[in-house]
Motif scaffolding. Structure first.
Motif, PDB file in Angstrom:
ATOM      1  N   GLY A 296       0.810  -1.216   0.000  1.00 14.40           N
ATOM      2  CA  GLY A 296       0.000   0.000   0.000  1.00 14.40           C
ATOM      3  C   GLY A 296       0.839   1.260   0.000  1.00 14.40           C
ATOM      4  N   TRP A 297       1.824   1.330   0.909  1.00 12.29           N
ATOM      5  CA  TRP A 297       2.626   2.564   0.941  1.00 12.29           C
ATOM      6  C   TRP A 297       3.600   2.638  -0.233  1.00 12.29           C
ATOM      7  CZ3 TRP A 297       7.892   2.500   1.197  1.00 12.29           C
ATOM      8  CH2 TRP A 297       8.540   1.399   1.755  1.00 12.29           C
ATOM      9  N   ARG A 298       3.764   1.518  -0.948  1.00 13.29           N
ATOM     10  CA  ARG A 298       4.586   1.551  -2.149  1.00 13.29           C
ATOM     11  C   ARG A 298       3.791   1.973  -3.390  1.00 13.29           C
ATOM     12  NH1 ARG A 298       7.170  -2.259   1.056  1.00 13.29           N
ATOM     13  NH2 ARG A 298       9.403  -2.639   0.641  1.00 13.29           N
ATOM     14  N   GLY A 299       2.496   2.220  -3.222  1.00 10.64           N
ATOM     15  CA  GLY A 299       1.695   2.718  -4.330  1.00 10.64           C
ATOM     16  C   GLY A 299       0.994   1.651  -5.159  1.00 10.64           C
ATOM     17  N   TRP A 300       0.869   0.443  -4.618  1.00 11.74           N
ATOM     18  CA  TRP A 300       0.191  -0.630  -5.338  1.00 11.74           C
ATOM     19  C   TRP A 300      -1.322  -0.545  -5.134  1.00 11.74           C
ATOM     20  CZ3 TRP A 300       2.220  -5.412  -7.596  1.00 11.74           C
ATOM     21  CH2 TRP A 300       3.606  -5.380  -7.794  1.00 11.74           C
ATOM     22  N   GLN A 301      -2.065  -1.058  -6.116  1.00 13.55           N
ATOM     23  CA  GLN A 301      -3.500  -1.265  -5.966  1.00 13.55           C
ATOM     24  C   GLN A 301      -3.704  -2.689  -5.435  1.00 13.55           C
ATOM     25  OE1 GLN A 301      -5.816   1.288  -6.654  1.00 13.55           O
ATOM     26  NE2 GLN A 301      -3.855   2.366  -6.731  1.00 13.55           N
ATOM     27  N   ILE A 302      -4.514  -2.805  -4.406  1.00 18.44           N
ATOM     28  CA  ILE A 302      -4.645  -4.081  -3.692  1.00 18.44           C
ATOM     29  C   ILE A 302      -6.094  -4.519  -3.702  1.00 18.44           C
ATOM     30  CG2 ILE A 302      -4.273  -5.257  -1.483  1.00 18.44           C
ATOM     31  CD1 ILE A 302      -2.304  -2.750  -0.975  1.00 18.44           C
ATOM     32  N   ALA A 303      -6.326  -5.790  -3.980  1.00 19.25           N
ATOM     33  CA  ALA A 303      -7.681  -6.350  -3.940  1.00 19.25           C
ATOM     34  C   ALA A 303      -7.626  -7.744  -3.338  1.00 19.25           C
ATOM     35  CB  ALA A 303      -8.287  -6.398  -5.339  1.00 19.25           C
ATOM     36  N   TRP A 304      -8.646  -8.049  -2.540  1.00 16.86           N
ATOM     37  CA  TRP A 304      -8.728  -9.343  -1.853  1.00 16.86           C
ATOM     38  C   TRP A 304      -9.869 -10.177  -2.430  1.00 16.86           C
ATOM     39  CZ3 TRP A 304      -5.986 -11.222   2.526  1.00 16.86           C
ATOM     40  CH2 TRP A 304      -5.068 -10.324   3.092  1.00 16.86           C
ATOM     41  N   GLY A 305      -9.673 -11.485  -2.400  1.00 16.05           N
ATOM     42  CA  GLY A 305     -10.748 -12.441  -2.628  1.00 16.05           C
ATOM     43  C   GLY A 305     -10.642 -13.521  -1.565  1.00 16.05           C
ATOM     44  N   HIS A 306     -11.781 -13.962  -1.033  1.00 16.62           N
ATOM     45  CA  HIS A 306     -11.774 -14.930   0.062  1.00 16.62           C
ATOM     46  C   HIS A 306     -12.587 -16.155  -0.312  1.00 16.62           C
ATOM     47  CE1 HIS A 306     -10.061 -12.014   2.984  1.00 16.62           C
ATOM     48  NE2 HIS A 306     -10.788 -11.127   2.314  1.00 16.62           N
ATOM     49  N   GLY A 307     -12.027 -17.337  -0.082  1.00 14.21           N
ATOM     50  CA  GLY A 307     -12.807 -18.557  -0.209  1.00 14.21           C
ATOM     51  C   GLY A 307     -13.795 -18.669   0.941  1.00 14.21           C
ATOM     52  N   ASP A 308     -14.899 -19.363   0.697  1.00 13.27           N
ATOM     53  CA  ASP A 308     -15.950 -19.509   1.705  1.00 13.27           C
ATOM     54  C   ASP A 308     -16.196 -20.995   1.929  1.00 13.27           C
ATOM     55  OD1 ASP A 308     -18.746 -17.540   2.555  1.00 13.27           O
ATOM     56  OD2 ASP A 308     -18.501 -19.645   3.091  1.00 13.27           O
ATOM     57  N   GLU A 309     -16.116 -21.421   3.200  1.00 12.64           N
ATOM     58  CA  GLU A 309     -16.216 -22.843   3.511  1.00 12.64           C
ATOM     59  C   GLU A 309     -17.601 -23.410   3.235  1.00 12.64           C
ATOM     60  OE1 GLU A 309     -15.195 -23.771   7.515  1.00 12.64           O
ATOM     61  OE2 GLU A 309     -15.297 -25.938   7.218  1.00 12.64           O
ATOM     62  N   PHE A 310     -18.648 -22.614   3.384  1.00 11.12           N
ATOM     63  CA  PHE A 310     -19.984 -23.167   3.328  1.00 11.12           C
ATOM     64  C   PHE A 310     -20.757 -22.778   2.070  1.00 11.12           C
ATOM     65  CE2 PHE A 310     -19.662 -25.051   7.355  1.00 11.12           C
ATOM     66  CZ  PHE A 310     -18.977 -24.174   8.192  1.00 11.12           C
ATOM     67  N   ASN A 311     -20.678 -21.526   1.634  1.00  8.03           N
ATOM     68  CA  ASN A 311     -21.452 -21.115   0.467  1.00  8.03           C
ATOM     69  C   ASN A 311     -20.967 -21.811  -0.792  1.00  8.03           C
ATOM     70  OD1 ASN A 311     -22.972 -19.418   2.016  1.00  8.03           O
ATOM     71  ND2 ASN A 311     -21.898 -17.558   1.435  1.00  8.03           N
ATOM     72  N   LEU A 312     -21.875 -21.988  -1.752  1.00  7.44           N
ATOM     73  CA  LEU A 312     -21.480 -22.526  -3.050  1.00  7.44           C
ATOM     74  C   LEU A 312     -20.558 -21.523  -3.733  1.00  7.44           C
ATOM     75  CD1 LEU A 312     -24.969 -23.824  -4.251  1.00  7.44           C
ATOM     76  CD2 LEU A 312     -23.114 -25.153  -3.246  1.00  7.44           C
ATOM     77  N   PRO A 313     -19.406 -21.965  -4.232  1.00  5.33           N
ATOM     78  CA  PRO A 313     -18.465 -21.001  -4.822  1.00  5.33           C
ATOM     79  C   PRO A 313     -18.986 -20.439  -6.140  1.00  5.33           C
ATOM     80  CG  PRO A 313     -17.677 -23.242  -5.141  1.00  5.33           C
ATOM     81  CD  PRO A 313     -18.885 -23.337  -4.255  1.00  5.33           C
ATOM     82  N   ALA A 314     -18.883 -19.115  -6.284  1.00  8.71           N
ATOM     83  CA  ALA A 314     -19.231 -18.479  -7.551  1.00  8.71           C
ATOM     84  C   ALA A 314     -18.184 -18.851  -8.592  1.00  8.71           C
ATOM     85  CB  ALA A 314     -19.274 -16.958  -7.370  1.00  8.71           C
ATOM     86  N   PRO A 315     -18.530 -18.751  -9.879  1.00  8.61           N
ATOM     87  CA  PRO A 315     -17.545 -19.093 -10.918  1.00  8.61           C
ATOM     88  C   PRO A 315     -16.242 -18.328 -10.728  1.00  8.61           C
ATOM     89  CG  PRO A 315     -19.709 -18.800 -11.896  1.00  8.61           C
ATOM     90  CD  PRO A 315     -19.835 -18.385 -10.455  1.00  8.61           C
ATOM     91  N   TYR A 316     -15.145 -19.076 -10.711  1.00 12.81           N
ATOM     92  CA  TYR A 316     -13.788 -18.548 -10.634  1.00 12.81           C
ATOM     93  C   TYR A 316     -13.490 -17.787  -9.336  1.00 12.81           C
ATOM     94  CZ  TYR A 316     -14.178 -19.754 -15.526  1.00 12.81           C
ATOM     95  OH  TYR A 316     -14.410 -20.435 -16.694  1.00 12.81           O
ATOM     96  N   SER A 317     -14.316 -18.013  -8.314  1.00 14.17           N
ATOM     97  CA  SER A 317     -14.010 -17.401  -7.025  1.00 14.17           C
ATOM     98  C   SER A 317     -12.863 -18.173  -6.380  1.00 14.17           C
ATOM     99  CB  SER A 317     -15.242 -17.439  -6.119  1.00 14.17           C
ATOM    100  OG  SER A 317     -15.569 -18.790  -5.796  1.00 14.17           O
ATOM    101  N   PRO A 318     -12.036 -17.461  -5.552  1.00 14.79           N
ATOM    102  CA  PRO A 318     -12.161 -16.067  -5.122  1.00 14.79           C
ATOM    103  C   PRO A 318     -11.481 -15.052  -6.052  1.00 14.79           C
ATOM    104  CG  PRO A 318     -10.437 -17.134  -3.866  1.00 14.79           C
ATOM    105  CD  PRO A 318     -11.010 -18.198  -4.758  1.00 14.79           C
ATOM    106  N   LEU A 319     -10.942 -15.504  -7.200  1.00 15.21           N
ATOM    107  CA  LEU A 319     -10.377 -14.544  -8.145  1.00 15.21           C
ATOM    108  C   LEU A 319     -11.450 -13.576  -8.626  1.00 15.21           C
ATOM    109  CD1 LEU A 319      -8.064 -13.508  -9.937  1.00 15.21           C
ATOM    110  CD2 LEU A 319      -8.716 -15.238 -11.635  1.00 15.21           C
TER     111      LEU A 319
END
Length: 659
Positions: free
Chosen positions: A300-323
């Motif tokens: 962050g302090w180096r000027g990068w754009q950051i985005a998170w994706g999280h796997g979910d243990e119980f919900n049905l995974p959406a296509p190509y999640s967590p990407l």
């Protein structure tokens, strides 16, 4: 052997009886046709080096025949045996004797290994029950004795490995034992203990449920008291194992200097246009997410754009999640507008097909091949890194959509020419249980993809977590109690009691200590949140609470109480659980009827609010056992996945609808 004859010492015969008959001579395989020929050979080789009266053997093979005729049959059979296998027996007018001094026989080797306590070698030889194609009365007791000896050896190996703190090795033996005897309770208890030691509490309780069902179905009984008590203890410990992650003040970043340096070096390389991907592996609570958070702070302090994706243990995974989640977070409207000038329209249309929450001006395509999807993602990622260096963090990919793995593998070569770093984290043991993902990781490792394995803290690192500092004996006690797991260690250190390490508490005790301060309404609101998901919308949480007749005006107060306890923290649209282990414990601790009821309430709320994702509707319908809705939404999902050129997934959804 016939007197004066023997096989060549350089090519002794080998005979396999466990799992089926196989014979290897000095020049290659030898075959015996089924029937009395195999029975005679089996009897003689299982009772070797002993003269057997011809009359006894004849009666054994032809119990109904006249003794004279049976004797002639035996002579003919012996002649055929020698024709097929070469001279095999010492024979005279009264007896037959099979000598095995020049033969290797798996049953004899198996018993020899047991006698010398080389149990692993014995177990490796047992490829199946003794000559399963033979049904003669004389072989059944011997078959059962060998089988029971094999099971006893497996149990001994499993308990030895468990005592030596080798749960993964013990787990392998317990699984072998349960494959052979699914109703064996001592093996099931060991299986459950090892899974719990590896942090896989849900699998441990699933093993108990499977045993419970098998015992009821097969013999109409319940598991014994010892097994039921173990299941109750693990259920309680699972609930609290996750809560040890919750603490209101972020823990100091301790240790992991080598791993952090490696990730920062990858970040610097990616900044210079030599990006790629990396993987962080470790057990629950070992600090995978904390390491990714530290990397995000540095980026962050180096000027990068950051985005998170999280796997979910119980919900049905959406296509190509967590990407897919991370890409959605990377593409606010302004970024989308920029991409329309950098990326071909066809690529944006393909992306919009799988990311319905994007501000896509183009109409999503109805049919997309995997190759088209991979190419579109490459174009989009190239466009993003042209604007700014990007760090995509995919946490808990052990719960990812299985389609994610071939996508990541297809993207990997292109990432090496981008200012983009993709870092994944996963639980080692759960990822290892997924053949497709695990095989791909072996390929990545061979190709030089950085794979970081996090282990427990050493004594010095545990001391850094300790305020005030601990004495050397206390540190050793803490290390023994936690195995160096920083999450568990932090929770023990935060206990308000004096001398917290004198008698390390169980995970169940820790859970009670953390849950007790919450009010009853706050606890129920948190349980509802666990049903909604790892991350959930605040207004939607409020709507479900209203259906449960909880005063929505008090939700801000309840949410504040839960936040202060460290169980939730604010996210984009509402809240996210502090740790996936916490949510898992809350969810699974709910009584089944309560869990089903809350899923039904969530489903009703979804259908009366803004249009929801079909995948979410299907998930809550399944958990609520709402069969008409399951059929409707499974049919819709089948049509959607078929249009997305994913016929295998479509078949699964259509099958659900039909059922």
């Amino acid at each position: 052997m016939l007197k004066g004859m023997s096989t060549s010492p350089a090519s002794p015969q080998k005979v396999w009886l466990l799992g089926g008959l196989r014979i290897e001579g000095a020049t290659g395989p030898l075959r015996l046709p089924p029937g009395n020929l195999q029975t005679l050979f089996a009897y003689l080789i299982l009772h070797p080096n002993t003269p057997h009266p011809r009359a006894h053997l004849a009666a054994l093979l032809w119990p109904e025949a006249d003794p004279t005729r049976a004797g002639r049959n035996l002579s003919n059979l012996l002649y055929r045996l020698n024709q097929l296998l070469g001279p095999t027996c010492d024979a005279d007018t009264e007896t037959l004797t099979l000598r095995t001094s020049s033969m290797w026989v798996d049953v004899h080797a198996f018993e020899q290994h047991l006698a010398t306590h080389t149990l692993q070698q014995a177990v490796d030889l047992y490829q199946g029950d003794l000559l399963p194609a033979l049904y003669d009365d004389w072989i059944i007791p011997l078959r059962e004795r060998l089988r029971e000896t094999y099971l006893t050896a497996l149990l001994k190996l499993a308990t030895l490995a468990e005592s030596a703190a080798q749960p993964e090795t013990a787990l392998t033996h317990y699984r072998q034992l349960l494959t052979a005897d699914p109703l064996r309770e001592d093996a099931t208890r060991g299986h459950m203990r090892c899974l719990a030691l590896l942090g896989r509490f849900s699998d441990a309780l699933a093993a108990f449920t499977a045993l419970e069902h098998a015992l009821q179905t097969e013999i109409g009984v319940q598991p014994g008291l010892e097994t039921r008590l173990l299941a109750d203890r693990l259920r309680n410990e699972w609930e609290v194992a996750q809560r040890v992650a919750a603490h209101p003040v972020p823990a100091p970043f301790v240790g992991r200097m080598t791993e952090r340096a490696r990730l920062l070096a990858l970040l610097d390389r990616a900044r210079a246009g030599q990006g790629g991907l990396a993987l962080v592996l470790g057990e629950p609570g070992i600090g995978k997410t904390r390491l990714l958070e530290e990397l995000a702070h540095a980026a962050g302090w180096r000027g990068w754009q950051i985005a998170w994706g999280h796997g979910d243990e119980f919900n049905l995974p959406a296509p190509y999640s967590p990407l897919a989640h991370a890409l959605t977070e990377s593409l606010p409207p302004v970024r989308w507008d920029q991409l329309t000038r950098l990326v071909p329209d066809i690529s944006l249309s393909i992306l919009a097909t799988f990311l319905p929450d994007l501000p896509h001006p183009a109409r999503p395509l109805t049919t997309v091949t995997p190759a088209q999807m991979h190419h579109a993602l490459q174009n989009v990622l190239h466009g993003l890194q042209t604007i700014s260096p990007h760090l995509l963090l995919l946490d808990d990919v052990q719960w990812a959509d299985p389609r994610l793995w071939p996508v990541l593998d297809a993207l990997r070569p292109a990432l090496t020419h981008m200012s983009l770093l993709l870092v994944l984290s996963a639980r080692h043991s759960e990822l290892q249980a997924q053949p497709t993902a695990w095989d791909l990781l072996q390929t990545w490792d061979s190709a030089g993809v950085p794979i970081l394995h996090l282990s427990g803290f050493n004594l010095g690192e545990l001391q850094e977590l300790s305020h005030p500092p601990l004495s050397a004996p206390q540190l050793e006690q803490l290390h023994r109690a936690t195995g160096g797991n920083p999450l568990f260690a932090l929770t023990l250190l935060k206990r308000p009691h004096a001398a917290p390490l004198h008698t390390p508490p169980s995970l169940a005790e820790l859970a009670l200590e953390q849950v007790a301060p919450l009010s009853a309404h706050a606890q129920y609101a948190l349980q509802i949140a666990a049903v909604l998901g790892a991350e959930f919308d605040y207004s939607f949480w409020e709507a479900v609470l209203a259906r449960e007749n909880l005063p929505t005006a008090s939700l801000p107060t309840l949410a504040g109480e839960i936040e202060r306890a460290g169980f939730l923290y604010p996210a984009r649209a509402g809240y996210r659980f502090a740790h996936d282990l916490l949510r898992s414990a809350l969810y699974t601790h709910l009584p089944p009827h309560t869990r089903q009821h809350l899923h039904a309430q969530t489903l009703a709320t979804l259908t009366h609010q803004a249009p929801a994702r079909t995948l979410d509707l299907l998930y809550h319908a399944r958990q609520a056992n709402a069969r008409p809705q399951i059929a409707r939404y499974a049919l819709q999902m089948g049509e959607q996945t078929l249009a997305s050129f994913n016929p295998a997934a479509a078949v699964d959804y259509f099958t659900q609808a039909l059922e």
